[in-house]
Design an enzyme around this catalytic site. Structure first.
Site, short mmCIF file in Angstrom:
data_model
loop_
_atom_site.label_atom_id
_atom_site.label_comp_id
_atom_site.label_asym_id
_atom_site.label_seq_id
_atom_site.Cartn_x
_atom_site.Cartn_y
_atom_site.Cartn_z
N ASP A 132 -6.32 -6.14 -2.34
CA ASP A 132 -4.89 -6.44 -2.31
C ASP A 132 -4.51 -7.48 -3.37
OD1 ASP A 132 -4.32 -4.59 -0.38
OD2 ASP A 132 -4.07 -6.02 1.25
N TYR A 171 1.82 1.28 14.09
CA TYR A 171 2.64 2.19 13.30
C TYR A 171 2.22 3.64 13.48
CZ TYR A 171 -1.02 1.18 9.77
OH TYR A 171 -2.22 0.98 9.11
N HIS A 192 0.82 -1.23 0.00
CA HIS A 192 0.00 0.00 0.00
C HIS A 192 0.85 1.27 0.00
CE1 HIS A 192 -2.90 -2.65 2.52
NE2 HIS A 192 -3.12 -2.85 1.24
N LYS A 219 6.39 6.29 7.73
CA LYS A 219 5.83 5.37 8.72
C LYS A 219 6.95 4.82 9.61
CE LYS A 219 2.08 3.71 5.79
NZ LYS A 219 1.54 2.57 5.05
#
Length: 186
Positions: A172, A133, A64, A73
């Protein structure tokens, strides 16, 4: 207190962070984030959103990215083990389309810093995993992008045992290839 060890990766900008863990008969203590330590290590970002997910063995999330609102991130595993992957999507990078992966677990306590303009994903290797995260921009649902986890041009070497059934969303499974992404950049 709270010092970290930072390993650079073969792809510029990616960093694997190992915190100092203070343990005794009671258990352990560690700082998972300290702005001063991270800034001294070259990770001087303002994080604005924390996320956490739980997944069972075989769940593969990714690859992603956010198109117009890219995010830095800082990822880690709270429980279990995952194989975490970042793919370089920076237009002028000499490592465009290359990937790097690292095992993150509650046991090794490593964290992975992924700068803006990388695709990101992970597969759960343990029976269960909790993944946390920090992000430098808010999630924008209409800004999602993705790449196929099994795109042969990228060639991620996922450590997926033959008997493991992958569990993925339809989205996905159907992301486009790196070649299609590259065409969209022109």
């Amino acid at each position: 207190m709270g010092k970290i060890t930072v390993e650079t990766c073969e792809i510029e900008g990616l960093k694997v962070i190992t915190p100092t863990v203070f343990g005794d008969a009671r258990g352990y203590f560690m700082e998972t984030y300290n702005y001063n330590d991270f800034a001294a290590a070259g990770i001087d970002q303002k994080f604005v959103q924390d996320n956490q997910s739980a997944s069972k063995k075989g769940v593969l999330r990714g690859l992603h990215f956010q198109k117009q609102y890219p995010q830095d991130k800082l990822v880690r595993v709270v429980s279990g083990t995952v194989f975490d992957v970042a793919v370089d999507l920076r237009k002028d990078s000499p490592t465009f389309g290359k990937w790097f992966g690292v095992e993150l677990s509650a046991e090794n306590k490593k964290q992975f810093f992924i700068p803006k303009n990388f695709a990101h994903g992970f597969v759960v290797l343990s029976d269960y995993a909790e993944f946390a995260y920090k992000c430098t921009d808010f999630y924008h649902p209409d800004d999602e992008g993705g790449l196929r986890y099994d795109d042969p041009e990228i060639g991620v070497e996922w450590p997926i045992p033959e008997d493991m059934e992958l569990i993925m969303t339809e989205k996905d499974r159907n992301w486009g290839s790196l070649a299609e992404y590259r065409k969209g950049m022109e």
